[in-house]
Design a protein around this motif. Sequence first.
Motif, PDB file in Angstrom:
ATOM      1  N   ALA A 209       0.988  -1.288   0.336  1.00  0.00           N
ATOM      2  CA  ALA A 209      -0.127  -0.266  -0.445  1.00  0.00           C
ATOM      3  C   ALA A 209       1.464   0.846   0.136  1.00  0.00           C
ATOM      4  O   ALA A 209       0.644   2.494  -0.653  1.00  0.00           O
ATOM      5  N   LYS A 210       2.535   1.027   1.093  1.00  0.00           N
ATOM      6  CA  LYS A 210       3.104   2.616   0.639  1.00  0.00           C
ATOM      7  C   LYS A 210       3.475   2.258  -0.626  1.00  0.00           C
ATOM      8  O   LYS A 210       3.367   3.739  -1.008  1.00  0.00           O
ATOM      9  N   GLU A 211       4.022   1.007  -1.127  1.00  0.00           N
ATOM     10  CA  GLU A 211       4.192   1.449  -3.104  1.00  0.00           C
ATOM     11  C   GLU A 211       3.525   2.328  -3.452  1.00  0.00           C
ATOM     12  O   GLU A 211       4.185   2.696  -4.605  1.00  0.00           O
ATOM     13  N   ALA A 214      -1.296   4.409  -0.959  1.00  0.00           N
ATOM     14  CA  ALA A 214      -2.804   4.481  -1.151  1.00  0.00           C
ATOM     15  C   ALA A 214      -3.186   5.104   0.109  1.00  0.00           C
ATOM     16  O   ALA A 214      -2.736   4.948   0.636  1.00  0.00           O
ATOM     17  N   ALA A 215      -4.207   4.940  -0.283  1.00  0.00           N
ATOM     18  CA  ALA A 215      -5.493   5.707   1.600  1.00  0.00           C
ATOM     19  C   ALA A 215      -5.093   4.424   2.029  1.00  0.00           C
ATOM     20  O   ALA A 215      -6.135   3.592   1.478  1.00  0.00           O
ATOM     21  N   VAL A 292      -9.586   9.109  -3.455  1.00  0.00           N
ATOM     22  CA  VAL A 292      -9.637   8.965  -4.431  1.00  0.00           C
ATOM     23  C   VAL A 292      -8.507   9.617  -5.110  1.00  0.00           C
ATOM     24  O   VAL A 292      -8.003   7.686  -5.402  1.00  0.00           O
ATOM     25  N   ALA A 293      -7.837  10.354  -4.788  1.00  0.00           N
ATOM     26  CA  ALA A 293      -7.077  11.053  -6.038  1.00  0.00           C
ATOM     27  C   ALA A 293      -5.868  10.509  -5.553  1.00  0.00           C
ATOM     28  O   ALA A 293      -4.366   9.546  -6.419  1.00  0.00           O
ATOM     29  N   ARG A 294      -5.062  10.157  -4.352  1.00  0.00           N
ATOM     30  CA  ARG A 294      -4.594   9.701  -3.891  1.00  0.00           C
ATOM     31  C   ARG A 294      -4.116   8.494  -4.205  1.00  0.00           C
ATOM     32  O   ARG A 294      -2.674   7.930  -5.056  1.00  0.00           O
ATOM     33  N   THR A 295      -5.316   7.179  -3.963  1.00  0.00           N
ATOM     34  CA  THR A 295      -5.222   5.862  -4.948  1.00  0.00           C
ATOM     35  C   THR A 295      -4.907   5.895  -5.983  1.00  0.00           C
ATOM     36  O   THR A 295      -3.878   5.362  -6.343  1.00  0.00           O
ATOM     37  N   ALA A 296      -5.877   6.763  -6.857  1.00  0.00           N
ATOM     38  CA  ALA A 296      -5.455   6.315  -8.387  1.00  0.00           C
ATOM     39  C   ALA A 296      -4.364   7.048  -8.849  1.00  0.00           C
ATOM     40  O   ALA A 296      -3.419   6.221  -9.732  1.00  0.00           O
ATOM     41  N   ILE A 300      -1.600   4.705 -10.784  1.00  0.00           N
ATOM     42  CA  ILE A 300      -0.386   5.391 -11.940  1.00  0.00           C
ATOM     43  C   ILE A 300       0.917   5.555 -12.326  1.00  0.00           C
ATOM     44  O   ILE A 300       1.608   4.955 -13.001  1.00  0.00           O
ATOM     45  N   GLN A 301       1.032   6.407 -11.157  1.00  0.00           N
ATOM     46  CA  GLN A 301       2.603   5.871 -10.537  1.00  0.00           C
ATOM     47  C   GLN A 301       3.689   5.169  -9.991  1.00  0.00           C
ATOM     48  O   GLN A 301       4.283   5.302 -11.047  1.00  0.00           O
TER      49      GLN A 301
END
Length: 547
Positions: A209-211, A214-215, A292-296, A300-301
Amino acid sequence: MDVRPQLIDALSALRDRVAAVRLPLPLPGAERARQTRVELLAQLDDYLLPRLKDPEAPLLAVIGGSTGAGKSTLVNSLVGCRLSEAGVLRPTTRTPVLVCHPDDHHWFAGVRVLPQLTRIWLPPGQSPDPDGLDDLAARGEDGETALRVETAVSLPRGLALLDAPDIDSLVVRNRVLAAELICAADVWVMVTTASRYADAVPWHLLRTAKEYDAALVTVLDRVPHQVIAEVSRQYAALLTRAGLGDVPRFTIPELPESAGGGSGLLPTTAVAPLRAWLAHRAQDPAARQQAVARTASGVIQSLNVRMPALASAVAAQYAASVRLTGVVQDAYGTEAARIRRRLRSGAVLSGDARTRWRGYPLYSSPEELLEALVDSLVALLQCSVSAADEQIRTQWRREPAGSLFRFEEAGREAGGWGPAEDVEGRISVAVRRWRRVLEELADEEVRQLERNVAPAPETVAALLAAALLGGRRARAAGEQLAERIGAQGALRLRDKGGELLTTYLDQVLGGERDRRLAPLDVLDVAPEPQAELIAALSVLQKERWQR
């Protein structure tokens, strides 16, 4: 949220390139690359593309954790009624359960997210009875994995909870499904217990999740009252050491309702902080946008690292396939050259064939000589094929990818080449077909001669075969052939017969070579997917850069 059509198109194209990847060879790192491919497809299909296409869809929080962490009890307590099965038997959560507000049911009734799961739900007004859901119903129609979709008015609009199977389940299907469900989450809720918060599996998910940035929220469940402060402090220290010190943490004490397998509901006060945090993320526009934006964006990153790694694995597969192919081609190329040398040296004219030639025509008939020559040629080809196969076996066993193809010591193998007697049969059939065509050539040449001086076609065929196969040992065969049909006819016949022999030898060796390559060809390992993956990532990066 960047929801431009161009970005969605770029992600869709990238998704198709990932789906086309094949990693069949057992190379070092191949298993990890296959898992990366599965994870990428799960995140793209189950989360990223659906989220970008429908940014206003409800926030999906997936409750994940290890066996016995109390996930189902937590979900039931957050909702306020028993919807997800909990009990002392493990694994208890066989079928994932998604709970949402009735107004949000349409978002999850279709295949917008988790399209591979069959939807099942109880008719309106019927009370849920988790104990009555047998494994057949849990798997949906036709044995497909199912997703139970439930509604509860107690759950805030815009929020859905998904109770996933155990991430360390003894059932492989449950572990795989749990990973897929987590990939579909806007918010990851990792649940662990006071006795297992240092286990490797939960921490693997936390680091993942850290990689992905993600929220994430963690729940430390079933903590005895007398050690709650100390366990919470140690858990917080572990999170900080892992770079996750800013992750929201919730602690739930060990209560009578969570004992005995977690058959009851936790008090409202025990889950109120977590429920409030989730509701705030779903209902507050700024908090929702941030989650939402953080996870998405994190997903992508992460493609910038995972896609090149996958492309590298594809390149390694192709390189290994080229090496294995080269071994086969070199082995049969070497044997083809060796056969040509042996024919020039007269290797076929040995054993019974040599005896027949020396006794011809007094003690051997043309039929006997021709048959002996054919048998000797068959034996020579069989030895060459066996030598090539042994060389292939030796070289392939030195290659990690070669372990996919198992060989038996008795000359048989399990990779698609066929038994040794099949090889011998194919060679014998091909050589005898060459003999028949050679006899037809001899018969055609004899017909052009005057009948009173024309030799028997069998004699011409036998001498022609001896001249072609005997090399230096059968120079007299060419001279005798010229005496019987004339120098020009003998030269013409030897030219045609030589071309015919070359053609059939190439067919025999080429056919056996292609059969050895067939198991590799079936795997369809090609170089194009590597370039296509990098090209798709470049298009995506260009779209993001323009943004």
